[in-house]
Scaffold this active site. Structure first.
Site, PDB file in Angstrom:
ATOM      1  N   THR A  59      67.810-104.462  -6.724  1.00  0.00           N
ATOM      2  CA  THR A  59      66.425-104.791  -7.054  1.00  0.00           C
ATOM      3  C   THR A  59      66.181-104.705  -8.551  1.00  0.00           C
ATOM      4  OG1 THR A  59      65.731-103.957  -4.902  1.00  0.00           O
ATOM      5  CG2 THR A  59      64.004-104.280  -6.536  1.00  0.00           C
ATOM      6  N   CYS A  60      66.759-103.710  -9.198  1.00  0.00           N
ATOM      7  CA  CYS A  60      66.598-103.569 -10.650  1.00  0.00           C
ATOM      8  C   CYS A  60      67.219-104.755 -11.368  1.00  0.00           C
ATOM      9  CB  CYS A  60      67.226-102.266 -11.136  1.00  0.00           C
ATOM     10  SG  CYS A  60      66.502-100.783 -10.385  1.00  0.00           S
ATOM     11  N   ALA A  61      68.410-105.138 -10.953  1.00  0.00           N
ATOM     12  CA  ALA A  61      69.088-106.289 -11.546  1.00  0.00           C
ATOM     13  C   ALA A  61      68.263-107.557 -11.343  1.00  0.00           C
ATOM     14  CB  ALA A  61      70.483-106.437 -10.947  1.00  0.00           C
TER      15      ALA A  61
END
Length: 165
Positions: A59-61
């Site tokens: 999700t961060c990526a």
């Protein structure tokens, strides 16, 4: 203290996000070239602060990729992707992905950015990392928008954040 979830399990942050209409607190974060970057380095520009636990999670990526794509069309605006990852990891990820429209900054040295802005996770398996947050600042460093993503595994609301610009 904010309450959020990780996989449906309750976790907490160390405080509340900065209030809309307030001047954002200056910061010292480490750039991928290991130089120190402050809020003053972006004077006169609108800022999207994309804050997350770790560049090495899906999700961060995705949030970095999404903001990288959207940043190329924003006038007088910089997107700052902020985490406690080492600058080397941030640089490696962006190099491998061809990401060039965002500025990666690390709070690895002391976590003061997360502590000061009420977004440090204080319990659970991600204790010490930053929660998933979007903060929009105007050209004068005034907070225009904040979003504390309630379930840390979810993406932020990109459209609402960018509409605040």
């Amino acid at each position: 203290m904010a309450t959020i979830t990780l996989g449906g399990n309750t976790i907490h942050t160390n405080g509340e996000l900065p209030s809309k209409g307030t001047k954002f607190t200056d910061f010292k974060l480490v750039n991928t070239d290991l130089s120190i970057t402050t809020l003053a380095d972006f004077a006169g520009q609108k800022l999207v602060l994309n804050i997350f636990p770790s560049i090495d999670t899906g999700t961060c990526a995705t949030s970095v990729r999404q903001f990288n794509q959207k940043a190329s069309t924003l006038e007088n605006t910089k997107v700052l992707c902020i985490s406690r990852d080492l600058p080397f990891a941030q640089k490696r990820f962006c190099g491998a992905e061809g990401i060039e429209n965002v500025v990666n900054l690390s709070d690895f040295q002391d976590g003061s950015f997360g502590k000061t802005n009420g977004l440090e996770i204080i319990d659970g398996p991600l204790k010490g990392l930053h929660s998933r947050v979007i903060i929009i600042l105007d050209e004068n460093g005034i907070v225009k928008y904040t979003e504390q993503v309630p379930e840390i595994a979810n993406e932020p609301n990109y459209e609402s954040a960018l509409a605040a610009l």
